[in-house]
Design a protein around this motif. Structure first.
Motif, PDB file in Angstrom:
ATOM      1  N   SER A 148      16.635  10.422  -4.097  1.00 10.38           N
ATOM      2  CA  SER A 148      15.922   9.129  -4.062  1.00 10.38           C
ATOM      3  C   SER A 148      16.589   8.118  -3.141  1.00 10.38           C
ATOM      4  O   SER A 148      16.183   6.958  -3.103  1.00 10.38           O
ATOM      5  N   THR A 149      17.622   8.536  -2.431  1.00  5.00           N
ATOM      6  CA  THR A 149      18.305   7.601  -1.532  1.00  5.00           C
ATOM      7  C   THR A 149      17.320   7.056  -0.495  1.00  5.00           C
ATOM      8  O   THR A 149      16.637   7.834   0.164  1.00  5.00           O
ATOM      9  N   PRO A 150      17.234   5.737  -0.374  1.00  4.12           N
ATOM     10  CA  PRO A 150      16.299   5.182   0.622  1.00  4.12           C
ATOM     11  C   PRO A 150      16.914   5.088   2.021  1.00  4.12           C
ATOM     12  O   PRO A 150      18.137   5.066   2.169  1.00  4.12           O
TER      13      PRO A 150
ATOM     14  N   ASN B 206      21.578  12.658  -3.695  1.00  2.00           N
ATOM     15  CA  ASN B 206      20.570  11.945  -4.485  1.00  2.00           C
ATOM     16  C   ASN B 206      19.289  11.840  -3.660  1.00  2.00           C
ATOM     17  O   ASN B 206      19.210  11.062  -2.705  1.00  2.00           O
TER      18      ASN B 206
HETATM   19  C1  LIG Z   1      19.718   7.739  -6.843  1.00  2.00           C
HETATM   20  O1  LIG Z   1      19.317   6.692  -5.967  1.00  2.00           O
HETATM   21  C2  LIG Z   1      18.421   5.780  -6.553  1.00  2.00           C
HETATM   22  C3  LIG Z   1      17.966   4.830  -5.437  1.00  2.00           C
HETATM   23  O2  LIG Z   1      19.061   4.242  -4.814  1.00  2.00           O
HETATM   24  C4  LIG Z   1      19.112   5.080  -7.710  1.00  2.00           C
HETATM   25  O3  LIG Z   1      18.208   4.177  -8.314  1.00  2.00           O
HETATM   26  C5  LIG Z   1      19.570   6.107  -8.709  1.00  2.00           C
HETATM   27  O4  LIG Z   1      20.318   5.476  -9.716  1.00  2.00           O
HETATM   28  C6  LIG Z   1      20.430   7.157  -8.035  1.00  2.00           C
HETATM   29  N1  LIG Z   1      20.731   8.226  -8.974  1.00  2.00           N
HETATM   30  C7  LIG Z   1      21.963   8.639  -9.226  1.00  2.00           C
HETATM   31  C8  LIG Z   1      22.085   9.754 -10.186  1.00  2.00           C
HETATM   32  O5  LIG Z   1      22.926   8.149  -8.665  1.00  2.00           O
END
Ligand SMILES: *[C@@H]1O[C@H](CO)[C@@H](O)[C@H](O)[C@H]1NC(C)=O
Ligand SMILES: *[C@@H]1O[C@H](CO)[C@@H](O)[C@H](O)[C@H]1NC(C)=O
Ligand SMILES: *[C@@H]1O[C@H](CO)[C@@H](O)[C@H](O)[C@H]1NC(C)=O
Ligand SMILES: *[C@@H]1O[C@H](CO)[C@@H](O)[C@H](O)[C@H]1NC(C)=O
Ligand SMILES: *[C@@H]1O[C@H](CO)[C@@H](O)[C@H](O)[C@H]1NC(C)=O
Ligand SMILES: *[C@@H]1O[C@H](CO)[C@@H](O)[C@H](O)[C@H]1NC(C)=O
Ligand SMILES: *[C@@H]1O[C@H](CO)[C@@H](O)[C@H](O)[C@H]1NC(C)=O
Ligand SMILES: *[C@@H]1O[C@H](CO)[C@@H](O)[C@H](O)[C@H]1NC(C)=O
Ligand SMILES: *[C@@H]1O[C@H](CO)[C@@H](O)[C@H](O)[C@H]1NC(C)=O
Length: 459
Positions: free
Chosen positions: A353-355, A351
């Motif tokens: 967007s992982t912080p 993912n």
């Molecule tokens: C990916 O990580 C973001 C931030 O933690 C989160 O908001 C999002 O739901 C995640 N996406 C998936 C597909 O898990």
């Protein structure tokens, strides 16, 4: 009296936001421009033209160095969490752990990482320095190198004209901070893997860097007030390679013996004039106490963990999760706390967007009340020797949770003795008290031999 009371009440009413001076440290990017998701993770994740069933992660692999998206993400995340740090220190090693590259590769990697960092923090003070890989061939640092002229063009805007002479001579400089002077050193000159040693014209003091350091320390010692226009009574030391020994592999030292001794002699002689001592290079999260000949703990050096996850073949070493950290200091430059942030690379690859998340506070984790000082860290180390729970906590943080395993026998000794003794003679004596590790499955002799033959495999 009234104004004082008013001030006091005002102080109580204000939110107790830490007034700390924030020092963001980014260490060991090791940008690999050849990283490919179609690569072989046994071969630095470079594409060798073969078809594979499984592609590698777009943000990197624990066996390999950092692709650009990982470095970009680490810098973006550090700016999200710390949009306005008071100071940024960037301790080098921008080039990947690869062989046979030329100057184009070094300059391109340094230029790319410079652009990423400087564009994200355009108004911040950034103090850069070189790592042993930022050279062609790696480790071969000399004085008056063309590297210094080329990188001066990239960095002079941040460093100021007054530093040009020492920078071009040996890649080192000083920088006046509000209440202290940062001395940023090119300790790659002292590395035992530096083959250019044979060519050093001044072997006792390559590029006259020790003389420079000593001059600054002596000036600090004589500075009449804490701060004057032309001096400060504290010097912070920042560099890539620290004096002392690698904590994960028994007997892996960095500096040549005589340089380690000279560096530590200066540290001990001027201990009271030295503030922080901050380094990278290990890729792992650890510290060294510096003890005088009478076993008094007089200084403390921090090794900040890396951005690259790269797996080191050195016995007992391995990979790590990507990290960065912030040192919080007070007006007198005392370190109040150190906050480390990390990301689980597997999660990031799943993912994008992982912080980066908060990993730990030094102060909380090690139960320190008051500032972090050589003496408090000495107490922590003494406790680690008998308190396995505390020691295991340190081991978890050592690799930012990458495969933390309680070390045994000489691997336990390597950790504890590295933290206790930055000088080699007492380190060797300390290590000799631990039994040799005898699991033949670790193939120790072969790895040790490799490490000696191919110093490129060193960190
Ligand atoms: C990916 O990580 C973001 C931030 O933690 C989160 O908001 C999002 O739901 C995640 N996406 C998936 C597909 O898990
Ligand atoms: C790759 O996938 C093919 C077809 O699914 C399979 O026959 C082959 O054994 C796999 N190769 C490897 C190295 O896993
Ligand atoms: C450095 O990078 C910038 C922008 O990424 C580019 O414009 C410039 O030509 C590069 N300079 C060198 C010396 O490679
Ligand atoms: C940096 O400073 C300039 C000039 O003071 C300002 O215009 C710009 O917005 C600042 N940039 C950031 C990211 O703070
Ligand atoms: C030492 O200097 C000579 C002459 O400049 C050069 O050819 C040689 O490569 C240098 N050796 C090392 C190990 O840097
Ligand atoms: C700083 O300046 C003062 C007066 O200008 C001078 O007396 C002193 O020697 C200087 N100190 C250093 C370390 O240069
Ligand atoms: C470490 O190196 C020292 C000095 O070379 C040597 O005396 C000692 O036996 C070595 N210890 C181990 C555990 O290899
Ligand atoms: C370090 O200091 C000791 C005395 O404390 C001295 O004997 C030794 O020669 C010094 N070493 C170096 C390399 O300066
Ligand atoms: C420097 O020290 C003075 C007091 O001597 C203090 O007021 C000031 O906040 C300090 N500046 C920083 C950035 O720590």
């Amino acid at each position: 009296m009234w104004p004082n009371l008013l001030m006091y009440l005002l102080f109580l009413a204000l939110p107790h936001k830490s007034a700390a001076y924030q020092v963001l440290h980014l260490a060991d990017f090791h940008l690999d421009i050849e990283y490919s998701i179609n690569g072989d993770n046994q071969k630095m994740c470079h594409d060798d033209g073969q078809k594979r069933n499984k592609t590698l992660g777009p943000f990197g692999d624990y066996m390999c160095d950092a692709p650009k998206p990982l470095i970009q993400h680490a810098i973006d995340e550090s700016a999200r969490l710390f949009p306005n740090p008071d100071l940024i220190i960037w301790t080098g090693d921008n080039v990947a752990h690869i062989d046979g590259y030329g100057w184009e590769v070094v300059l391109d990697a340094v230029n790319q990482t410079t652009s990423l960092l400087f564009s994200r923090f355009p108004n911040q003070t950034i103090l850069p320095t070189f790592g042993n890989h930022d050279y062609a061939p790696s480790n071969g640092f000399e004085s008056d190198s063309s590297l210094y002229t080329k990188t001066w063009e990239l960095w002079k805007g941040k460093l100021g004209d007054e530093n040009k002479a020492t920078f071009l001579q040996g890649g080192y400089y000083k920088y006046r901070l509000p209440n202290a002077t940062a001395v940023v050193l090119n300790t790659n000159l002292y590395y035992s893997a530096n083959k250019a040693y044979v060519n050093f014209t001044n072997k006792a003091d390559p590029a006259d860097q020790f003389a420079f350091l000593e001059t600054e320390l002596a000036k600090a010692e004589k500075c009449p007030n804490r701060i004057s226009d032309n001096c400060t009574s504290l010097v912070h030391i920042i560099a890539h390679i620290a004096p002392g020994v690698f904590e994960k592999s028994p007997n892996i030292t960095w500096f040549r013996d005589e340089y380690n001794e000279r560096f530590l002699n200066l540290t001990i002689r001027y201990a009271n004039s030295i503030g922080w001592m901050i380094f990278g290079h290990h890729h792992t999260d650890t510290f060294h106490l510096i003890k005088d000949p009478l076993e008094n703990v007089v200084q403390l050096a921090y090794m900040s963990p890396a951005v690259t996850p790269w797996f080191s073949d050195l016995p007992g070493a391995g990979a790590n999760n990507p990290t960065f950290r912030v040192y919080e200091t007070d007006v007198y430059s005392k370190i109040e706390d150190i906050k480390t942030y990390y990301i689980n690379l597997d999660e990031l690859n799943k993912n994008a967007s992982t912080p980066f998340v908060f990993e730990y506070s030094f102060k909380d984790a090690y139960g320190i009340t008051g500032d972090i000082t050589p003496s408090t860290m000495s107490d922590v180390l003494e406790k680690m020797k008998t308190d396995d729970k505390l020691f295991m906590k340190y081991i978890d943080y050592n690799t930012a949770y990458w495969n933390p395993v309680m070390p045994v026998q000489e691997y336990r000794g390597a950790q504890l003795c590295s933290m206790e003794y930055a000088d080699y003679p007492r380190y060797y004596t300390c290590l000799s008290k631990y039994t040799k590790f005898s699991d033949s499955s670790l193939k120790l002799p072969i790895f040790s031999l490799l490490a000696i033959l191919y110093t490129e495999f060193l960190l």
